[in-house]
Design an enzyme around this catalytic site. Structure first.
Site, short mmCIF file in Angstrom:
data_model
loop_
_atom_site.label_atom_id
_atom_site.label_comp_id
_atom_site.label_asym_id
_atom_site.label_seq_id
_atom_site.Cartn_x
_atom_site.Cartn_y
_atom_site.Cartn_z
N ARG A 98 0.89 -1.16 0.00
CA ARG A 98 0.00 0.00 0.00
C ARG A 98 0.92 1.20 0.00
NH1 ARG A 98 -2.31 3.79 -0.75
NH2 ARG A 98 -4.17 4.70 0.25
N HIS A 101 1.69 7.11 1.70
CA HIS A 101 0.49 7.95 1.77
C HIS A 101 0.32 8.51 3.17
CE1 HIS A 101 -0.96 4.06 3.28
NE2 HIS A 101 -1.94 4.71 3.86
N HIS A 103 -3.08 10.30 5.88
CA HIS A 103 -4.49 10.62 6.06
C HIS A 103 -4.59 11.97 6.76
CE1 HIS A 103 -5.19 6.47 4.98
NE2 HIS A 103 -4.43 6.07 5.99
N GLU A 108 -4.71 6.23 12.19
CA GLU A 108 -4.91 4.84 11.73
C GLU A 108 -4.46 3.85 12.80
OE1 GLU A 108 -3.69 3.84 7.67
OE2 GLU A 108 -2.57 2.13 8.48
N HIS A 147 3.14 7.09 5.79
CA HIS A 147 3.47 5.70 6.04
C HIS A 147 3.29 4.84 4.79
CE1 HIS A 147 -0.78 6.34 7.10
NE2 HIS A 147 -1.00 5.10 6.72
N GLU A 170 -14.12 10.39 2.58
CA GLU A 170 -14.69 11.42 1.72
C GLU A 170 -13.62 12.42 1.30
OE1 GLU A 170 -18.04 13.40 3.40
OE2 GLU A 170 -19.23 11.59 3.59
#
Length: 394
Positions: A98, A101, A103, A108, A147, A170
Site C-alpha cells: 500500500r 500515503h 491521512h 490509523e 506511512h 470522503e
C-alpha cells in the site's frame, strides 16, 4: 451614549460575534466528521422515532481491487450512523505494498489477521520507524503521519484498519504517486535538485497498490539513516495476557495506558464462549466499532424513548454503536467467537448495567422499580462485564 453604555454595546456585540463564530465552527466540525458535535446537537441519523441499522457486511462489499490486493471500507457512505469511526478490511498480496500515503483527517489503528506486514512511518520531527507485524499485532499512526504498508513473505497479509473519523474517506487518502504525478516536472526538479528527465516515466495517476519484488527479510536502512522516535508504533497485543478472564470469555485491550502512542484509538479483542454475553453497558466518552473475526453474534442497541434494535452479525460484518448508547454483545453461535472492537478515544471507559445497579442502595432500587428490597439483594454486587451461558461468574 455614555461610556458605560458603549462598553455594554461592544461587549454584547463581541459576545454575539463569538457565539456566531462558535456556531459556524460547530457546523463545520459536524460536516467534517468531528463527533463532538453530538454532545450538543441531535444527530439526524439517530434522532428519529426508530433507530437506524448499525450493521454493514464489510467483507461482502466490492471495495477497491487491484490484482489479489484489495481494500474494502465502511465509512458514513456505507454505514451512515458511523460518523465517529471508519474501518477498512485490507489484503496485500506478496510483492505488493500500500503505497506511501497519509491521512489528513484521521489517525490509523490496525490489527493483523493473517500473514506478515512491514510498515515504515515518518513523524513531523523527521524521526521514522520500520516495524514487522504478525497476526495479533497492532500498529497506530497519528493523524497526518506518512506511512507505507508492505506484505512480507510469500503469503498474503490481511488486516483491519480503524480510523478515528467516520468521514475520512470522503476527503481521500493523500498518495505520493497522485501528488508527484500532478506536479510539474520543473517544480519537482527544483524541489529535489535533479534534472527534469529524472522524473520521466513516473506514474501520472495514483497507484494505490504498488507491485514489485518481495521485500528482503532484513529491514533496509532509510536514506537518512536510522532516526527512531521515542514512542514505538507497534504493540504485540495478543502476546500479552488477557486484560480480564471470565468463565464466558476473555478480553485483550490496547489503549494509551499500555500503548502510549495510541492517544485517539483504543482497541479490544473480545472472545465469547457459546451463549456468553458482554453485558448491557455504555461508553460515556467514545463510539464503538465492531468487526466480527469469527462466529455469530447478536448486538442490541438502546437509544432512549423506547427505541431498541437488535442486529445479527456474522464473520466479516461490522457493527457501530454511537457514544453513550446502551448495548450488549451475545454469542449466539455454537462455537467461540472473536470480535475486534475499536473506540475513538485513547483511554477506555465503560459503565456496565450490573455495575450501575450495584452502585445504588437497595431502597433506591426498590422505589425505582416498585419491587421488594429483598429482590435486589440477589443481584450481583459487582461488575459482571461478561456473563457466561448460565449467568455471571460466582
Amino acid at each position: 451614549m455614555s461610556v458605560f453604555q458603549r462598553r455594554e454595546f461592544f461587549a454584547g456585540t463581541t459576545a454575539l460575534a463569538a457565539a456566531a463564530a462558535a456556531a459556524l465552527i460547530s457546523t463545520r466540525q459536524a460536516e467534517g466528521g468531528d463527533p463532538s458535535f453530538m454532545n450538543n446537537v441531535p444527530d439526524p441519523e439517530v434522532s428519529g422515532s426508530e433507530l437506524p441499522t448499525f450493521k454493514f457486511a464489510l467483507d461482502k462489499s466490492k471495495g477497491k481491487v487491484i490484482g489479489n490486493s484489495y481494500g474494502k471500507e465502511a465509512t458514513v457512505t456505507q454505514l451512515p450512523i458511523s460518523k465517529g469511526l471508519a474501518g477498512v478490511s485490507m489484503q496485500i498480496e506478496p510483492g505488493a505494498m500500500r503505497e506511501l500515503h497519509w491521512h489528513a483527517t484521521a489517525a490509523e489503528w490496525a490489527f493483523v489477521l493473517e500473514g506478515q506486514v512491514r510498515t515504515t512511518v515518518i513523524a513531523p520531527d523527521g524521526t521514522a520507524e520500520t516495524n514487522d507485524f504478525k497476526p495479533g499485532d497492532v500498529w497506530f499512526f497519528p493523524r497526518g503521519h506518512g506511512h507505507v504498508l508492505e506484505c512480507l513473505g510469500n503469503k498474503p497479509a490481511r488486516f483491519i484498519l480503524i480510523f478515528d473519523n467516520g468521514y475520512f474517506s470522503e476527503f481521500g487518502t493523500f498518495s505520493i504517486t497522485d501528488w508527484l504525478g500532478h506536479t510539474p516536472k520543473a517544480l519537482l526538479a527544483k524541489n529535489f535538485g535533479l534534472p527534469e528527465s529524472a522524473f520521466e516515466g513516473f506514474p501520472k495517476e495514483e497507484v494505490y497498490f504498488a507491485r514489485g519484488e518481495v521485500p528482503p527479510a532484513q529491514q533496509s536502512t532509510p536514506l537518512q539513516g536510522w532516526k527512531k522516535p521515542k514512542l514505538t508504533h507497534k504493540y504485540e497485543m495478543m502476546k500479552q495476557p488477557p486484560h480480564r478472564v471470565f468463565a464466558g470469555g476473555r478480553e485483550w485491550r490496547a489503549d494509551s495506558t499500555n500503548f502510549p502512542i495510541s492517544t485517539t484509538v483504543t482497541g479490544v479483542v473480545l472472545e465469547l464462549e457459546p451463549g456468553a454475553l458482554r453485558e448491557l453497558h455504555w461508553h460515556p466518552t467514545a463510539d464503538e466499532w465492531h468487526y466480527v473475526i469469527t462466529g455469530n453474534i447478536s448486538v442490541t442497541m438502546f437509544g432512549s424513548h423506547g427505541r431498541y434494535r437488535t442486529e445479527m452479525l456474522e464473520k466479516g460484518d461490522v457493527g457501530y454503536i454511537p457514544q453513550g448508547y446502551g448495548h450488549s454483545i451475545e454469542n449466539v453461535g455454537s462455537t467461540p467467537c472473536r470480535i475486534l472492537i475499536g473506540f475513538n478515544t485513547g483511554v477506555y471507559q465503560t459503565i456496565d448495567l450490573a455495575q450501575w445497579i450495584a452502585g445504588n442502595p437497595v431502597d433506591i432500587l426498590a422505589t425505582n422499580f416498585s419491587k421488594p428490597a429483598a429482590l435486589f439483594q440477589k443481584f450481583p454486587k459487582r461488575d459482571v462485564f461478561v456473563a457466561g451461558e448460565n449467568g455471571p461468574d460466582k
